[in-house]
Enzyme design. Structure first.
Site, PDB file in Angstrom:
ATOM      1  N   HIS A 175      -5.019  -5.242  10.759  1.00  0.00           N
ATOM      2  CA  HIS A 175      -4.535  -3.983  10.823  1.00  0.00           C
ATOM      3  C   HIS A 175      -3.226  -3.913  11.737  1.00  0.00           C
ATOM      4  O   HIS A 175      -3.157  -3.007  12.638  1.00  0.00           O
ATOM      5  CB  HIS A 175      -5.481  -3.410  11.608  1.00  0.00           C
ATOM      6  CG  HIS A 175      -6.747  -2.801  10.665  1.00  0.00           C
ATOM      7  ND1 HIS A 175      -8.003  -2.226  11.212  1.00  0.00           N
ATOM      8  CD2 HIS A 175      -6.940  -3.112   9.479  1.00  0.00           C
ATOM      9  CE1 HIS A 175      -8.740  -2.100   9.991  1.00  0.00           C
ATOM     10  NE2 HIS A 175      -8.317  -2.585   8.967  1.00  0.00           N
ATOM     11  N   ASN A 180      -8.308  -6.677   1.104  1.00  0.00           N
ATOM     12  CA  ASN A 180      -9.008  -6.217   2.349  1.00  0.00           C
ATOM     13  C   ASN A 180     -10.411  -5.546   1.940  1.00  0.00           C
ATOM     14  O   ASN A 180     -10.626  -5.659   0.725  1.00  0.00           O
ATOM     15  CB  ASN A 180      -8.360  -5.320   3.180  1.00  0.00           C
ATOM     16  CG  ASN A 180      -8.146  -4.013   2.327  1.00  0.00           C
ATOM     17  OD1 ASN A 180      -8.689  -3.611   1.604  1.00  0.00           O
ATOM     18  ND2 ASN A 180      -7.133  -3.040   3.135  1.00  0.00           N
ATOM     19  N   ALA A 209      -5.425   1.547   5.840  1.00  0.00           N
ATOM     20  CA  ALA A 209      -4.991   1.737   4.544  1.00  0.00           C
ATOM     21  C   ALA A 209      -4.488   3.121   4.139  1.00  0.00           C
ATOM     22  O   ALA A 209      -3.795   3.641   3.697  1.00  0.00           O
ATOM     23  CB  ALA A 209      -5.719   1.104   3.647  1.00  0.00           C
ATOM     24  N   ALA A 218       2.686   0.916   7.789  1.00  0.00           N
ATOM     25  CA  ALA A 218       2.137   0.887   8.928  1.00  0.00           C
ATOM     26  C   ALA A 218       2.813   0.801  10.010  1.00  0.00           C
ATOM     27  O   ALA A 218       2.377   0.947  11.337  1.00  0.00           O
ATOM     28  CB  ALA A 218       0.926   0.123   8.966  1.00  0.00           C
ATOM     29  N   GLU A 251       9.373  -6.286  -5.402  1.00  0.00           N
ATOM     30  CA  GLU A 251       8.063  -6.692  -4.526  1.00  0.00           C
ATOM     31  C   GLU A 251       8.412  -8.437  -4.723  1.00  0.00           C
ATOM     32  O   GLU A 251       8.690  -8.948  -5.751  1.00  0.00           O
ATOM     33  CB  GLU A 251       6.882  -6.576  -5.287  1.00  0.00           C
ATOM     34  CG  GLU A 251       5.499  -7.331  -4.891  1.00  0.00           C
ATOM     35  CD  GLU A 251       5.160  -7.252  -3.589  1.00  0.00           C
ATOM     36  OE1 GLU A 251       4.861  -8.329  -3.007  1.00  0.00           O
ATOM     37  OE2 GLU A 251       5.332  -6.305  -2.835  1.00  0.00           O
ATOM     38  N   THR A 254       0.864  -1.183   0.026  1.00  0.00           N
ATOM     39  CA  THR A 254       0.040   0.028  -0.010  1.00  0.00           C
ATOM     40  C   THR A 254       0.860   1.200  -0.042  1.00  0.00           C
ATOM     41  O   THR A 254       0.795   2.036  -0.626  1.00  0.00           O
ATOM     42  CB  THR A 254      -0.923  -0.119   1.393  1.00  0.00           C
ATOM     43  OG1 THR A 254      -1.757  -1.293   1.236  1.00  0.00           O
ATOM     44  CG2 THR A 254      -1.963   1.413   1.130  1.00  0.00           C
ATOM     45  N   ALA A 255       1.804   1.346   1.023  1.00  0.00           N
ATOM     46  CA  ALA A 255       2.515   2.462   0.920  1.00  0.00           C
ATOM     47  C   ALA A 255       3.610   2.541  -0.088  1.00  0.00           C
ATOM     48  O   ALA A 255       3.904   3.547  -0.818  1.00  0.00           O
ATOM     49  CB  ALA A 255       3.332   2.529   2.326  1.00  0.00           C
TER      50      ALA A 255
END
Length: 677
Positions: free
Chosen positions: A578, A169, A623, A611, A111, A90-91
């Site tokens: 989370h 998610n 997110a 996160a 990745e 995500t980041a």
């Protein structure tokens, strides 16, 4: 739908494969499904759709890296990049998109998985959980035995694909409470994280899409030109609308906009995300995205230096296979998430010194990496609905279910109208406080320590799903069901991510330490009390079957004592996906790993952005904040580049951050950069 793409092919094939393998079907049923005319028609669609291309990623690691222990590099520039981003989650994706806006900056993303966009189940809102146990795409981790949960090991899926856990998610676009970010600013001593200052980074990635049914959303506070569409894209069932009405009836106020001036308290329909523009950056010549590249360690110039510098990374795609190295002219940025960022740091010698020595790893920097892990635990409740219209056909058990599933596929893909498959399951939610005297007057004499970020911040989230499920969606009920759920937004129990082995291919130990403090359990018991009040209030009560007395249903749960409910909490607590705070941002003297610029303490040229750096877990879904910290870091880095240009006398456009006379990649400038960093 104006055109087909290859994901349509994959999607329907996946569904067909699942259907034809269902043990519940007789041989005759399977043959009927397989020989149906609809399959033949769909195959025609497949042939047409396969003509279209897919985004190109680099999968040959030798094209970007120098092989370890040998190999001749023909291109001298090969293996060198300005910024190396470890993890395309995500980041990491958001950060790469922003940094590569400057065409003079070379960005490499490594990745460990493949393309999330190419996977159909990442693009159907109702199907995200179908990937949870697919090892190719998801790390199916299990926690250490949870002492408060009868020693059970809990399932902890972490995505292994571009897009990260945002690809698996519910895409709930709720960002936490304003007080959360004021708390970040206070803890870090950096006012740029206050709600008033940090909010702009949420606005920056937003492209809000107005909906005529929701005119009270405060559009003037929403972004309108960002890369991610935000709006009411998910399907909402009548039962979720009933949930909202019943919440209001029990005393939870309706909130038209969880990110508006009224804050996040209250109940409303949930907005969702659509990534509309980030993927377009793949065409940039200065951005390279490598898939199936697992980073095994970070490289340093001098391991024994008092302030070593990160100069690159080592990576491979199979245990025992060749390893490759790439060099970073400026910085390495770790974006592996709350589990794998600390894992990579510790494998590289950055972490608790004694723990690293136990595994024979040379200590580069002794820091509390992996500590302070925290996660939102959720408890699910199960009900039978009177209505014969649930989504249980998503796991078909009959010919009728198969027909409904094909009809839903037709509506979603062929007609492009969303329909049942467009549910993200978490269709509506309520944010409350466990000390609310109106909702829970029976507990006003039992004061719990306040774990919230402020008086207007929640510590509980309640949400509804249009059917009940168990084991993270693996198991549906054999009846038409309805789900209510509660999770703890501000746990006081914390755990750790630790190494199991110095072998980078061995997944780390994760221990969220669920419900170690009595107040965490007490709050979840209170959340169940509120859920049961909602379930017994019209109009929701009118669709639930009070005569359902099966042991696996909760229609009689309100008759149990708090002690009995506490046992249920400990039996059912699971992750809501989370995890945060395992590379905590803040002052070093407070046990933190990175400073407010996300720079790892005592190591030059190394940052963490995901996160894991959250100073405190937010009061909602993580997110959005992951994207926001990436947006902020990109701006901070661009500002540093502009400042460097001024220091060394080069002319830069401060807005577009382009170097006109000389590129920052020149040896002279790069040398100055390293000294300043």
């Amino acid at each position: 739908m104006s055109s087909f793409d290859s994901s349509l092919v994959t999607t329907i094939l996946n569904h067909l494969t699942a259907l034809l393998r269902l043990d519940a079907y007789s041989e005759r049923t399977r043959k009927l499904i397989a020989s149906g005319g609809v399959v033949a028609a769909l195959l025609i669609v497949f042939r047409y759709a396969l003509r279209r291309g897919r985004p190109v990623y680099v999968s040959d690691l030798g094209k970007v890296g120098r092989i370890v222990g040998g190999g001749v590099v023909k291109d001298e520039a090969k293996g060198e990049w300005d910024y190396i981003i470890v993890g395309g989650g995500t980041a990491g994706c958001a950060l790469a998109a922003r940094l590569s806006e400057d065409p003079n900056v070379k960005v490499l993303v490594l990745e460990s998985g493949g393309s999330g966009r190419a996977l159909s189940f990442t693009r159907i809102p109702s199907s995200f959980a179908k990937l949870f146990r697919v090892k190719k795409y998801v790390h199916g981790l299990y926690t250490e035995p949870q002492t408060a949960l009868a020693g059970k090991r809990k399932f902890w899926p972490r995505a292994r694909m571009l897009g990260g856990c945002s690809s698996i998610n519910a895409q709930m676009a709720q960002y936490g409470a304003p007080g959360d970010f004021d708390e970040w600013a206070t803890f870090t001593g950096d006012k740029s994280y206050s709600y008033a200052n940090f909010r702009k980074y949420f606005t920056k990635f937003e492209q809000y899409q107005p909906h005529p049914d929701y005119p009270k959303v405060e559009r003037e506070l929403r972004g309108n030109s960002g890369p991610m569409k935000i709006g009411y894209f998910n399907n909402i069932t009548e039962s979720s609308k009933d949930f909202i009405k019943s919440c209001v009836s029990v005393g939870i106020p309706f909130n038209a906009d969880f990110w508006g001036r009224a804050g996040t308290m209250g109940v409303s329909r949930i907005m969702t995300y659509i990534d509309s523009k980030y993927t377009h950056v793949l065409a940039r010549k200065n951005l390279t995205v490598v898939i199936h590249a697992t980073v095994t360690r970070i490289l340093f110039d001098e391991v024994k230096s008092s302030e070593p510098r990160a100069i690159g990374v080592e990576f491979g795609n199979t245990e025992g296979g060749p390893r490759y190295q790439v060099k970073a002219k400026r910085e390495v940025i770790v974006s592996g998430g709350a589990v794998h960022s600390p894992h990579i740091l510790m494998l590289s010698g950055i972490g608790p010194g004694a723990h690293l020595k136990e595994h024979g790893i040379t200590v580069v920097k002794d820091l509390p990496v992996g500590q302070n892990l925290v996660d939102h635990p959720v408890v699910d409740l199960y009900f039978k609905t009177k209505l014969d219209n649930s989504l249980k056909y998503l796991q078909p058990r009959s010919i009728s279910d198969v027909y409904k599933l094909f009809s839903a596929l037709y509506v979603y893909y062929i007609l492009g109208k969303g329909g049942p498959l467009a549910t993200n399951f978490g269709e509506a939610a309520a944010f409350i406080r466990s000390d609310d005297p109106k909702l829970l007057p029976e507990y006003q004499d039992e004061v719990l320590p306040d774990s919230t970020s402020g008086k207007e911040s929640p510590d509980l989230e309640l949400f509804t799903t249009p059917l009940a499920y168990k084991d993270h969606g693996k198991t549906f009920f054999d009846i038409h069901s309805y789900g209510l759920h509660a999770y703890l937004l501000r746990p006081t129990s914390h755990g750790a991510v630790l190494l199991k082995s110095p072998n980078p291919w061995v997944q780390p130990s994760v221990n969220p330490n669920y419900l170690q403090t009595p107040e965490d359990t007490a709050r979840l018991v209170r959340s169940i009390r509120v859920l049961l009040k909602i379930a017994h209030t019209t109009p929701l009560s009118e669709i639930l079957d009070p005569n359902a007395v099966r042991d696996d249903l909760d229609h009689q749960l309100h008759l149990k004592s708090d002690e009995e409910m506490a046992k249920i909490v400990h039996e059912r607590a699971e992750t809501i996906y989370h995890p945060t705070t395992s590379c905590r941002m803040g002052p070093r003297e407070k046990g933190c790993v990175v400073d407010s610029k996300m720079r790892v303490y005592g190591v030059r040229g190394l940052r963490v952005c995901d996160a894991s750096i959250f100073p405190y877990i937010i009061s909602g879904h993580t997110a959005g904040a992951c994207i926001a910290v990436a947006e902020k870091l990109a701006d901070d880095i661009k500002a540093e580049i502009a400042s460097l240009c001024n220091i060394i006398g080069f002319h830069c456009d401060p807005i577009r951050l382009k170097v006109y006379r000389l590129s920052l990649a020149t040896p002279r400038c790069n040398s100055r950069w390293q000294k300043l960093r």
